[in-house]
Design a protein around this motif. Structure first.
Motif, PDB file in Angstrom:
ATOM      1  N   GLY A  92      -0.490  -0.264   7.473  1.00  0.00           N
ATOM      2  CA  GLY A  92      -0.075  -0.535   6.582  1.00  0.00           C
ATOM      3  C   GLY A  92       1.120   0.286   6.828  1.00  0.00           C
ATOM      4  O   GLY A  92       1.174   1.600   7.467  1.00  0.00           O
ATOM      5  N   ASN A  93       1.677   0.826   5.326  1.00  0.00           N
ATOM      6  CA  ASN A  93       3.039   1.234   5.700  1.00  0.00           C
ATOM      7  C   ASN A  93       2.207   3.022   4.694  1.00  0.00           C
ATOM      8  O   ASN A  93       1.152   2.761   3.899  1.00  0.00           O
ATOM      9  CB  ASN A  93       4.160   1.279   4.669  1.00  0.00           C
ATOM     10  CG  ASN A  93       5.115   0.337   5.186  1.00  0.00           C
ATOM     11  OD1 ASN A  93       4.677  -0.637   6.493  1.00  0.00           O
ATOM     12  ND2 ASN A  93       5.702  -0.781   3.840  1.00  0.00           N
ATOM     13  N   ILE A  94       2.429   4.091   5.642  1.00  0.00           N
ATOM     14  CA  ILE A  94       1.579   5.518   4.739  1.00  0.00           C
ATOM     15  C   ILE A  94       3.106   6.710   3.979  1.00  0.00           C
ATOM     16  O   ILE A  94       4.214   6.974   4.588  1.00  0.00           O
ATOM     17  CB  ILE A  94       1.200   6.034   5.832  1.00  0.00           C
ATOM     18  CG1 ILE A  94       0.366   5.048   6.328  1.00  0.00           C
ATOM     19  CG2 ILE A  94       1.117   7.804   5.790  1.00  0.00           C
ATOM     20  CD1 ILE A  94      -0.111   6.021   7.959  1.00  0.00           C
ATOM     21  N   PRO A 136      -2.473   9.862   2.838  1.00  0.00           N
ATOM     22  CA  PRO A 136      -1.807   8.025   3.363  1.00  0.00           C
ATOM     23  C   PRO A 136      -2.327   7.841   1.179  1.00  0.00           C
ATOM     24  O   PRO A 136      -3.541   7.874   0.993  1.00  0.00           O
ATOM     25  CB  PRO A 136      -2.788   7.755   3.388  1.00  0.00           C
ATOM     26  CG  PRO A 136      -2.919   8.251   4.810  1.00  0.00           C
ATOM     27  CD  PRO A 136      -3.854   9.440   3.873  1.00  0.00           C
ATOM     28  N   LYS A 190      -1.750   4.031   0.748  1.00  0.00           N
ATOM     29  CA  LYS A 190      -1.611   2.764   1.794  1.00  0.00           C
ATOM     30  C   LYS A 190      -2.817   1.561   1.010  1.00  0.00           C
ATOM     31  O   LYS A 190      -4.088   1.276   0.387  1.00  0.00           O
ATOM     32  CB  LYS A 190      -2.392   3.146   3.334  1.00  0.00           C
ATOM     33  CG  LYS A 190      -3.673   3.507   3.846  1.00  0.00           C
ATOM     34  CD  LYS A 190      -3.500   4.377   4.730  1.00  0.00           C
ATOM     35  CE  LYS A 190      -3.442   2.545   5.606  1.00  0.00           C
ATOM     36  NZ  LYS A 190      -3.827   3.278   6.963  1.00  0.00           N
ATOM     37  N   SER A 217      -4.206  -3.841  -2.335  1.00  0.00           N
ATOM     38  CA  SER A 217      -2.823  -2.252  -2.697  1.00  0.00           C
ATOM     39  C   SER A 217      -3.373  -1.338  -3.205  1.00  0.00           C
ATOM     40  O   SER A 217      -4.417  -1.593  -4.379  1.00  0.00           O
ATOM     41  CB  SER A 217      -1.309  -3.245  -3.253  1.00  0.00           C
ATOM     42  OG  SER A 217      -1.167  -4.220  -2.494  1.00  0.00           O
TER      43      SER A 217
END
Length: 410
Positions: free
Chosen positions: A378-380, A388, A390, A409
Motif C-alpha cells: 500500500g501507499n505509505i 504509516p 496505509k 482503508s
C-alpha cells in the motif's frame, strides 16, 4: 631398510675372523634407529588440525552495508523466514538495476533466535563492528521494543517491517516502520465483526506479551464504541490447563472470539477449543500469518479471520506484478511479511536517494519526510511518529489456505 639388511649379511659372510662383536653391534644399532624412525612417522596417531574459522564476507568497496535482524530460528522463525525472502528479492532487484546511485547494497543478515535481548545485542554489533548504514528489523514487537533504544542511542536508522506495537517508534527520531500499528488493525477487526452482525465478543489474550496486551485493549475499546458487548475477557494461563479458561468463555456465549496472539499459540488454542463446542468464528491479527499456523491448526481453522498487511490474492496490478516476480524467484506466493520486508528495503533505498547518501542525520530526515511511497503493501505516508497511514487486508482461512476477503482503508 633393504640396504641395512644387505650390509648385515655381508658382514656375516666375510668369515669368522671378520665377524666381530663391534660390527654386529654397529649394524644392530642402525636397524634399531631405522625402525624407530619408521614407527615414529607411521605408528603415532595424527592430531587433526582444526580448520580455520571462515572469515566474514567483506563489504565490497563503495557498497552500502545494511543490517537485518530477524528471527530465523526459535519460536518465531516462520516470521523471519518469510521476511528475509522479501528482503533478498528487493536487494537483488536494486543491485541488478545498478544499485542506489551506483552503489550496490550489501546485506548482513543476523538471526535473533526469537530472543529480544539478542535483537538488541545484534543491532549494537552491526553498527559498531560492521558500520551499517541502517538496520532492518525486527519483525516482532517485543524484539523491536528491545532493539529500538539501541539503534536510537547509536544514531542509526532502524526500519521494522512488521512490529505493530505503538511504542516501537517512540524510542527515537530514527526509528521507523512500514507496517500499520495495532490500534488500526483492531479497528479493522472490530469493524469486520460488526459487519457480520456480531454484538457479543470474548477476548482471549496473553497478559505477559506486550503485543497481545495492546491488541486486546484496543479491540475492546473500539468494539464497545460500536455498541458491542465484551462477554468475557481472559488471559492465557502461564502454567496449568487451558480447558477451564475455554469453558469460561463458552459459558459467556460470545458470538465471536478475538485471539490476538502469535501463530503457534493461536493455532493450538483454536484446535483445543473446537472439540469443546466453541464453533463460533475466531478473529485475530497479523501475528497469525505463517504457513505453520495452517499446519498446526488444520481443519479447526476454518471459519477464522485475521487482519493482515498484504494478500497475494488482492487483484491490483501492483500486487500481482510483485507476486509474479516473487514466485519466479522462490517458487511460492509471498506472505505478508515477505511483502513488508520488500517494502522496508525499498523504503530505505528511496530515503538514501533523497538524502544524497548514507550520512545518518540526512538519511533520518529524508525517511521522516516520506509521503506517497508506493509499496506493494500500500501507499505509505508517515505521520509525526513515523508510523504509516496505509490500508489493511482482511484474510479468511478456509480449506487450509489464506484467502483474500477485503481491503480496509484507514
Amino acid at each position: 631398510m633393504r640396504q641395512a639388511f644387505l650390509s648385515a649379511g655381508m658382514c656375516c659372510s666375510r668369515g669368522r675372523d671378520h665377524f666381530t662383536v663391534q660390527a654386529v653391534t654397529r649394524h644392530l644399532h642402525y636397524l634399531v634407529l631405522f625402525f624407530g624412525i619408521l614407527l615414529a612417522g607411521c605408528g603415532r596417531p595424527s592430531v587433526p588440525v582444526p580448520a580455520p574459522e571462515p572469515s566474514p564476507t567483506p563489504v565490497p568497496v563503495n557498497a552500502i552495508p545494511v543490517g537485518a535482524i530477524l528471527p530465523l530460528s526459535g519460536s518465531q522463525s516462520g516470521f523471519g523466514e518469510a521476511t528475509v525472502e522479501g528482503i533478498h528479492l528487493a536487494v537483488a532487484r536494486i543491485n541488478a538495476e545498478g544499485g542506489i546511485e551506483g552503489r550496490p547494497v550489501h546485506l548482513l543478515i543476523r538471526d535473533t533466535n526469537s530472543k529480544p535481548e539478542e535483537a538488541a545485542a545484534l543491532v549494537r554489533r552491526l553498527v559498531e563492528e560492521n558500520h551499517v548504514a541502517a538496520v532492518i528489523g525486527d519483525v516482532t514487537s517485543e524484539a523491536s521494543l528491545a532493539a529500538a533504544p539501541v539503534a536510537a542511542e547509536l544514531g542509526v536508522p532502524m526500519i521494522s517491517p512488521g512490529a505493530t506495537h505503538p511504542d516501537v517508534t517512540i524510542a527515537g527520531s530514527g526509528i521507523f516502520r512500514v507496517c500499520f500499528v495495532d490500534p488500526f488493525q483492531c479497528r479493522v477487526m472490530s469493524k469486520f465483526a460488526s459487519s457480520i452482525g456480531v454484538t457479543r465478543a470474548a477476548i482471549l489474550f496473553d497478559s505477559a506479551d506486550p503485543y497481545s496486551t495492546v491488541l486486546a485493549g484496543s479491540f475492546e475499546e473500539d468494539f464497545l464504541a460500536r455498541g458491542g458487548t465484551i462477554s468475557a475477557k481472559e488471559s492465557v494461563p502461564a502454567n496449568g490447563p487451558l480447558a477451564p479458561v475455554l469453558e469460561k468463555i463458552k459459558a459467556a456465549q460470545p458470538e465471536v472470539i478475538f485471539l490476538p496472539l502469535y501463530y503457534a499459540q493461536a493455532a493450538g488454542i483454536i484446535k483445543q477449543a473446537r472439540p469443546l463446542g466453541l464453533d463460533q468464528p475466531f478473529i485475530g491479527t497479523d501475528g497469525w500469518e505463517s504457513p505453520e499456523f495452517l499446519k498446526m491448526g488444520g481443519k479447526a481453522l476454518d471459519n477464522t479471520y485475521f487482519a493482515s498487511h498484504f494478500s497475494a490474492g488482492e487483484p491490483s496490478e501492483r500486487t500481482q506484478a510483485f507476486v509474479a516476480a516473487f514466485k519466479e524467484k522462490f517458487g511460492h506466493p509471498p506472505l505478508a511479511l515477505a511483502a513488508l520486508g520488500y517494502d522496508a528495503v525499498n523504503f530505505l533505498a528511496q530515503g538514501i536517494r533523497r538524502a544524497g547518501g548514507t550520512e545518518a542525520g540526512a538519511l533520518i530526515q529524508a525517511l521522516s519526510e516520506t509521503a506517497g511511497f508506493e509499496g506493494v503493501t500500500g501507499n505509505i505516508t508517515l505521520d509525526e511518529d513515523r508510523n504509516p497511514t496505509k490500508p489493511a487486508i482482511v484474510v479468511r482461512v478456509d480449506g487450509g489456505t489464506f484467502q483474500y476477503l477485503e481491503t480496509v482503508s484507514p
